[in-house]
Design a protein around this motif. Structure first.
Motif, PDB file in Angstrom:
ATOM      1  N   GLU A 249      -5.604  16.212  43.581  1.00 14.32           N
ATOM      2  CA  GLU A 249      -5.059  15.113  42.777  1.00 14.32           C
ATOM      3  C   GLU A 249      -5.505  15.266  41.324  1.00 14.32           C
ATOM      4  O   GLU A 249      -6.669  15.589  41.049  1.00 14.32           O
ATOM      5  N   LYS A 250      -4.578  15.053  40.396  1.00 16.00           N
ATOM      6  CA  LYS A 250      -4.919  15.107  38.967  1.00 16.00           C
ATOM      7  C   LYS A 250      -5.660  13.815  38.588  1.00 16.00           C
ATOM      8  O   LYS A 250      -5.159  12.704  38.821  1.00 16.00           O
ATOM      9  N   THR A 252      -7.707  11.377  35.778  1.00 16.11           N
ATOM     10  CA  THR A 252      -7.883  10.995  34.372  1.00 16.11           C
ATOM     11  C   THR A 252      -8.775   9.761  34.305  1.00 16.11           C
ATOM     12  O   THR A 252      -9.285   9.277  35.330  1.00 16.11           O
ATOM     13  N   TYR A 256      -9.796   7.619  38.025  1.00 19.24           N
ATOM     14  CA  TYR A 256     -10.950   8.260  38.659  1.00 19.24           C
ATOM     15  C   TYR A 256     -11.758   7.277  39.494  1.00 19.24           C
ATOM     16  O   TYR A 256     -12.324   7.645  40.535  1.00 19.24           O
ATOM     17  N   VAL A 279      -3.517  23.928  34.273  1.00 16.56           N
ATOM     18  CA  VAL A 279      -3.030  23.829  35.657  1.00 16.56           C
ATOM     19  C   VAL A 279      -4.204  24.063  36.601  1.00 16.56           C
ATOM     20  O   VAL A 279      -5.199  24.699  36.258  1.00 16.56           O
ATOM     21  N   VAL A 280      -4.048  23.541  37.822  1.00 13.19           N
ATOM     22  CA  VAL A 280      -5.112  23.697  38.818  1.00 13.19           C
ATOM     23  C   VAL A 280      -5.209  25.165  39.221  1.00 13.19           C
ATOM     24  O   VAL A 280      -4.210  25.767  39.625  1.00 13.19           O
ATOM     25  N   LYS A 285      -7.213  25.448  44.723  1.00  9.04           N
ATOM     26  CA  LYS A 285      -6.261  24.991  45.747  1.00  9.04           C
ATOM     27  C   LYS A 285      -6.588  25.594  47.109  1.00  9.04           C
ATOM     28  O   LYS A 285      -6.494  24.921  48.137  1.00  9.04           O
ATOM     29  N   GLY A 298     -10.225  16.484  43.576  1.00  9.18           N
ATOM     30  CA  GLY A 298      -9.577  16.066  42.342  1.00  9.18           C
ATOM     31  C   GLY A 298      -9.842  17.068  41.244  1.00  9.18           C
ATOM     32  O   GLY A 298     -10.865  17.777  41.257  1.00  9.18           O
ATOM     33  N   TYR A 299      -8.922  17.130  40.261  1.00  5.06           N
ATOM     34  CA  TYR A 299      -9.059  18.098  39.162  1.00  5.06           C
ATOM     35  C   TYR A 299      -8.950  17.362  37.829  1.00  5.06           C
ATOM     36  O   TYR A 299      -8.029  16.553  37.626  1.00  5.06           O
ATOM     37  N   VAL A 300      -9.883  17.667  36.930  1.00  6.06           N
ATOM     38  CA  VAL A 300      -9.914  17.039  35.616  1.00  6.06           C
ATOM     39  C   VAL A 300      -9.716  18.122  34.559  1.00  6.06           C
ATOM     40  O   VAL A 300     -10.532  19.050  34.449  1.00  6.06           O
ATOM     41  N   TYR A 301      -8.619  18.004  33.811  1.00  6.16           N
ATOM     42  CA  TYR A 301      -8.342  18.926  32.701  1.00  6.16           C
ATOM     43  C   TYR A 301      -9.010  18.347  31.461  1.00  6.16           C
ATOM     44  O   TYR A 301      -8.527  17.399  30.844  1.00  6.16           O
ATOM     45  N   THR A 307      -9.178  11.922  29.124  1.00  5.93           N
ATOM     46  CA  THR A 307     -10.292  12.253  30.023  1.00  5.93           C
ATOM     47  C   THR A 307     -11.642  12.164  29.294  1.00  5.93           C
ATOM     48  O   THR A 307     -12.657  12.598  29.837  1.00  5.93           O
TER      49      THR A 307
END
Length: 778
Positions: A249-250, A252, A256, A279-280, A285, A298-301, A307
């Protein structure tokens, strides 16, 4: 110097002689003569030889070059039907006559001169089976290995599989890309496999690969074919598309808190990866897919606007990838790892140590077995401290106190878990004995699993758990005593398996299965993969054929021998024969089955697998051989003879057209040479042999058949004979009238005494002819 020049001259002469010998041997290619591939089986080679022999037989073909062509065909079959000669031809280019010379010549090249020799790698071809790329050796798959290991492992990681074969020139073109991608993806955790279709035909057929090269993906036991251009980017994207879309899941600043707060609902720790990639990453993945049953990801850019609060909250270094695991407390991570280059091994070690919450809730039997394993020895004792409580604010204080105690007393030999009494009532009642003092309150139980059958030893705290200091001291004192005195767990019981609280409803699972099936069908139709759709089409056409075939056969069975024209005065002998049939019919009527007709279906390539190859154990298909001209009369007589046996559920009745499938029948009869000798192929009448009236009882599961030959006229005792001159002179319609003239009465007499043969079939007293495998019905 002169000696060196002479040596070079001799070596060049020998090389030219060898090349000349290879060119001469290469003029005759048995594979090209028979029109088969180098990976063809013996059955395919034999089938091709028979077809060409019939076409080019000098007595049948009047072409001036037919005789030479026939000789070439016979020579090619002689080479390819002998495994040793075939192997010699594949290796040296001849059938073995010059093999000794070739080996001697090779030794001469190798030892001719210290400074000048030809090693065998000089003639290296990448498509030769003996010169396969060694980089593929470690990835080779076999059928049992695929079924027992690769298939179950595909639920933890996707697999990219290549189907290749010998003499596959297209395989050479994709080899550089395949090597690069295989090495790259394997380092990320993707499984790599190679199937050699020539040696693993069963596995290639199981995978649905009918051409080489083929690339496919395997995940969760499901196979997906790759249909795009073989380049690095397409293969990476193909593997990434195999993975479910909701793994990561993206995250932010906006979501969160909601993401991390789901630990109680999902009963899982939550993982956040902070990275500067938009991108993840594929590695993340793949890790999320492998641990999806234990963790949420979860992934945080960090380079994205929105963010900043999240990065500041957890003091993130935006230039270094950071991974955090959150458990019951979302304000601080339970564990952190930072590295400039996140390797798979580093992430695996980090996650495997944090797969569970500090006080995980037992939601299914699998989780209970992992958290509370069975003791293996006295030194490997594992004890579970279980809080049996309820849901809601009423029990929140007791749970928080238990969680605080668990965090302060973390040990390898102890696991702290909790359970909701109303969701697992059988489990709670077995431990609390349904005592009133625990009703509406929380309780703590210490247990040890003794075996996998559910037997446990346990001790329940005497008073309900309130979370007070006194409760903490009592529990701590019991755990200290348990170190030195295992007999403290004095009670024993057997627990039933836990309910799976998080399992989806049956309707939802059924809906997901239907969507997957529709997606597979659509993908097969979109890519015109008709071979994969053949089982479904075969089932559909088989059902329609059986439906209409039953109606036709019922019409045949309703029309009995009364339809035949009455016999004339000159046919007294035939009338006697019909009387015998009528008397036998009356005798059979005393045991007529309930069904009023005989179901006889035609054996075709559409229903061949279901009616023979995949026939259930103990079942047999009784097949009548007929031609277009004898179909009506033989079917009527066949139905009359087998009518009394239709009550047996293990017998099926079919007929086979001799005009369409003569080769299939002759292939089977070769395994019954004593009972049904095949005429010599050089006999000019061997193509005209009449097999109408033969009956074969085929056992598809055990791969054998029993044979009934047409009744020999005038012989009451020969139920396995044929007509009088059937074996001595072949049937030709141009030979005038004889005892074997195809009149209606003679045709029906072919099946005379078939019922007695059927009796012996059911008794198991008939001779059985075994075959290695059922040939294809083309």
């Amino acid at each position: 110097m002169e000696l060196g020049r002479a040596g070079l001259a001799w070596a060049a002469a020998l090389l030219l002689a060898a090349l000349g010998a290879q060119a001469a041997a290469g003029d005759f290619d048995p594979y090209r003569v028979l029109g088969v591939g180098r990976s063809s089986s013996q059955a395919d080679i034999k089938k091709a030889y028979k077809r060409l022999a019939r076409e080019w037989h000098p007595d049948k073909n009047k072409d001036p070059g037919a005789e030479d062509k026939f000789i070439q065909i016979s020579k090619a079959y002689e080479i390819l039907s002998n495994e040793e000669k075939r192997a010699n031809f594949d290796r040296y280019g001849d059938a073995g006559e010059s093999q000794g010379y070739s080996q001697h010549q090779h030794r001469q090249f190798h030892h001719f001169h210290e400074g000048f020799y030809f090693d065998e790698s000089f003639f290296h071809f990448p498509f030769n089976s003996e010169r396969r790329d060694t980089s593929d050796e470690k990835y080779l798959l076999h059928f049992s290995h695929y079924i027992n290991e690769i298939m179950p492992d595909s639920f933890k990681k996707p697999y990219l599989i290549k189907i290749t074969s010998d003499w596959c020139f297209s395989c050479i073109h994709i080899e550089p890309v395949w090597k690069e991608v295989a090495q790259e993806l394997e380092a990320l955790g993707v499984g790599i496999g190679v199937v050699h279709a020539g040696y693993e035909r069963r596995l290639a057929h199981h995978l649905g690969a009918h051409s080489t090269p083929s690339l496919l993906g395997l995940i969760n036991g499901k196979i997906t074919f790759f249909h795009n251009a073989v380049i690095r980017e397409n293969l990476r994207q193909f593997v990434e598309n195999l993975l479910p879309g909701n793994l990561v899941e993206k995250i932010t600043d906006k979501n969160y808190i909601h993401f991390l707060s789901n630990w109680k609902k999902e009963n899982k720790p939550h993982v956040l990866l902070f990275d500067h990639m938009p991108v993840v990453p594929l590695l993340y993945k793949l890790i999320a897919f492998a641990y999806r049953d234990y963790l949420s990801f979860g992934y945080v850019y960090v380079g994205l606007r929105g963010t900043e609060e999240l990065s500041s909250q957890y003091n993130i270094n935006v230039y270094t990838p950071t991974m955090m695991i959150f458990k019951e407390h979302i304000d601080r991570p339970a564990d952190v790892v930072q590295a400039r280059d996140m390797k798979k091994q580093l992430i695996d070690d980090f996650l495997s140590q944090n797969k569970f919450l500090m006080v995980a809730r037992l939601t299914n039997q699998r989780l209970f077995q992992e958290l509370c394993p069975v003791k293996k020895s006295h030194r490997q004792r594992k004890h579970c401290v279980i809080l049996l409580t309820g849901e809601g604010d009423k029990f929140a204080e007791a749970y928080e106190a238990f969680l605080t105690f668990a965090v302060a007393n973390t040990k390898d030999t102890l696991k702290f878990v909790h359970i909701y009494n109303d969701r697992q009532p059988e489990f709670a009642d077995a431990l609390l004995m349904d005592e009133e003092k625990y009703r509406g309150k929380s309780a703590v139980v210490i247990l040890e699993r003794r075996n996998n059958a559910g037997k446990i030893a346990y001790k329940t705290l005497e008073e309900a758990w309130q979370g007070s200091k006194e409760d903490n001291f009592i529990l701590l004192d019991l755990l200290d005593q348990l170190r030195t005195d295992p007999s403290l767990l004095s009670s024993e019981t057997v627990l039933a398996d836990l309910n799976d609280e998080l399992a989806p409803m049956f309707l939802i699972r059924w809906l997901y299965s239907m969507l997957d099936y529709i997606s597979d069908c659509w993908d097969s139709l979109f890519h015109s993969n008709w071979r994969e759709m053949m089982p479904l089409l075969s089932l559909l056409f088989s059902a329609l054929f059986i439906l209409f075939g039953t109606v036709i056969v019922q019409a045949f069975s309703d029309s009995s021998d009364t339809r035949d024209s009455p016999p004339s005065e000159k046919e007294e002998t035939t009338a006697k024969t019909e009387k015998n049939d009528a008397s036998f019919s009356k005798e059979s009527n005393s045991r007529i089955p309930k069904k009023g007709f005989v179901e006889v279906t035609e054996l075709t390539d559409i229903n061949y697998n279901s009616n023979l190859v995949r026939l259930r154990p103990g079942h047999m298909n009784v097949v009548l051989i007929l031609s277009n001209s004898t179909k009506t009369m033989l079917l009527q007589k066949f139905a009359l003879e087998v009518y009394t046996f239709t009550g047996s559920s293990s017998l099926h009745f079919s007929f086979l057209s001799l005009d369409k499938h003569r080769e299939w029948l002759e292939y089977l009869l070769e395994f019954a040479q004593d009972a049904a000798p095949i005429p010599n192929q050089y006999d000019k009448h061997f193509l005209e042999r009449d097999y109408t009236g033969y009956v074969l009882a085929l056992n598809g599961h055990k791969k054998y058949f029993c044979l009934f030959k047409p009744h020999r006229s005038g012989d009451d005792g020969g139920t396995l004979g044929s007509c009088e001159d059937y074996d001595s002179s072949l049937h030709t319609e141009a030979r005038g009238k004889s005892s074997c003239s195809p009149g209606s009465r003679f045709i029906k007499n072919k099946l005379h005494k078939l019922s007695f043969w059927m009796e012996r079939l059911l008794e198991g007293s008939l001779q059985r002819f075994y075959i290695p495998s059922w040939p294809a019905l083309d």
